[in-house]
Design a protein around this motif. Sequence first.
Motif, mmCIF file in Angstrom:
data_model
loop_
_atom_site.group_PDB
_atom_site.id
_atom_site.type_symbol
_atom_site.label_atom_id
_atom_site.label_comp_id
_atom_site.label_asym_id
_atom_site.label_seq_id
_atom_site.Cartn_x
_atom_site.Cartn_y
_atom_site.Cartn_z
ATOM 1 N N LEU A 102 31.174 -11.017 -21.336
ATOM 2 C CA LEU A 102 31.564 -10.102 -20.266
ATOM 3 C C LEU A 102 32.023 -10.865 -19.028
ATOM 4 O O LEU A 102 33.010 -10.490 -18.389
ATOM 5 C CB LEU A 102 30.394 -9.182 -19.927
ATOM 6 N N GLN A 103 31.341 -11.946 -18.701
ATOM 7 C CA GLN A 103 31.724 -12.736 -17.532
ATOM 8 C C GLN A 103 33.087 -13.391 -17.729
ATOM 9 O O GLN A 103 33.836 -13.582 -16.765
ATOM 10 C CB GLN A 103 30.653 -13.790 -17.251
ATOM 11 N N ALA A 104 33.416 -13.708 -19.004
ATOM 12 C CA ALA A 104 34.724 -14.306 -19.283
ATOM 13 C C ALA A 104 35.841 -13.277 -19.241
ATOM 14 O O ALA A 104 36.954 -13.562 -18.799
ATOM 15 C CB ALA A 104 34.693 -14.993 -20.660
ATOM 16 N N ARG A 105 35.549 -12.047 -19.686
ATOM 17 C CA ARG A 105 36.590 -11.024 -19.786
ATOM 18 C C ARG A 105 36.666 -10.099 -18.569
ATOM 19 O O ARG A 105 37.680 -9.447 -18.362
ATOM 20 C CB ARG A 105 36.362 -10.186 -21.059
ATOM 21 N N ALA A 106 35.585 -10.008 -17.822
ATOM 22 C CA ALA A 106 35.589 -9.196 -16.592
ATOM 23 C C ALA A 106 34.935 -10.012 -15.484
ATOM 24 O O ALA A 106 33.851 -9.663 -14.989
ATOM 25 C CB ALA A 106 34.847 -7.878 -16.817
ATOM 26 N N PRO A 107 35.575 -11.092 -15.084
ATOM 27 C CA PRO A 107 34.952 -12.025 -14.134
ATOM 28 C C PRO A 107 34.722 -11.447 -12.738
ATOM 29 O O PRO A 107 33.926 -11.997 -11.971
ATOM 30 C CB PRO A 107 35.950 -13.194 -14.084
ATOM 31 N N LYS A 108 35.384 -10.354 -12.393
ATOM 32 C CA LYS A 108 35.237 -9.778 -11.061
ATOM 33 C C LYS A 108 33.953 -8.963 -10.910
ATOM 34 O O LYS A 108 33.575 -8.596 -9.793
ATOM 35 C CB LYS A 108 36.446 -8.905 -10.726
ATOM 36 N N ALA A 109 33.300 -8.663 -12.023
ATOM 37 C CA ALA A 109 32.056 -7.893 -11.953
ATOM 38 C C ALA A 109 30.942 -8.759 -11.364
ATOM 39 O O ALA A 109 30.777 -9.921 -11.746
ATOM 40 C CB ALA A 109 31.661 -7.391 -13.335
ATOM 41 N N ALA A 110 30.179 -8.197 -10.448
ATOM 42 C CA ALA A 110 29.067 -8.926 -9.839
ATOM 43 C C ALA A 110 28.026 -9.266 -10.902
ATOM 44 O O ALA A 110 27.873 -8.547 -11.896
ATOM 45 C CB ALA A 110 28.442 -8.088 -8.726
ATOM 46 N N ALA A 111 27.301 -10.352 -10.676
ATOM 47 C CA ALA A 111 26.331 -10.832 -11.660
ATOM 48 C C ALA A 111 25.271 -9.779 -11.969
ATOM 49 O O ALA A 111 24.921 -9.557 -13.137
ATOM 50 C CB ALA A 111 25.672 -12.115 -11.160
#
Length: 302
Positions: free
Chosen positions: A210-219
């Motif tokens: 998810l962090q690779a494909r939607a990097p703008k999402a907050a942790a």
Amino acid sequence: MQTPQSIDAVQSTLADTGYVCGRALATVVFLSLKLGRPLFLEGEAGVGKTEIAKALAASLGRKLIRLQCYEGLDISSAVYEWNFPAQMIAIRTAEASGNADREMLQRELFSPDFLVERPLLEAMRPDEHGAPVLLIDELDRTDEPFEAFLLEALSDFQVTIPELGTIKAPEPPIVILTSNRTREVHDALKRRCLYHWVDYPDFDRELEILQARAPKAAATLSREIVAFVQRLRTEDIFKKPGVAETIDWAKCLLALDVVDLSPEVISDTLGAILKYQDDIQKLQGSEAKRLLDEAKASLEPA
């Protein structure tokens, strides 16, 4: 680009395109490339089987050729067919000009100029960038006669066109077959391939994806999304959400400027992760809150 020379290189190369995979999958991809064997991937819809073919083509700089399977798929749709309208125009033009030599016209009508290449034939053509990646997607949707034909085609990487003869690939394509297992694929075809079951990822792997494909999402939001989807997959629902739905949901929440999951937000956006009304109905009201509470509890330090 040269094919990766190690399992670690496969993981790194795919990661550069945004595809995160475990070592087991990277190993079978490496062996497929090294040995020139087709790769057969089975698993639930949305776990990344199709995406790996796209990522592999992008990372290697190869052309991606996709054969989307469906019930009733035949040779004319998968390999080749003749351009009948163009042939009819050529016949009428020859008749109108009074130059309708039968043998010459027949040779012309069944020449490469009138041949419409479909994915299997296209994948056997030489390419200056190297052998293409041939994705045969959702093979389980076809019937057994097509499977039998495919078995022969993948054995020799050649097809025969009666009017033109046999066309053989100068370099075998990189073949990836996928199946959602709506039916069993014949053992004879599986034996021609290296096999891997693509399962739902664990929490850490899905968070990394998810962090690779939607990097703008907050942790914090990313962790809540993954925890909720992982919890949702344990429920008795008709269709469990795949990784593709996790990514879609995260992008929807970003578009709505959501910073924290709530039962109300979940109810409003369930259509991004669940695709059947019965499943959505089960998550209405207190059920969404229960699952969210359990998901958030699982994120708290022990």
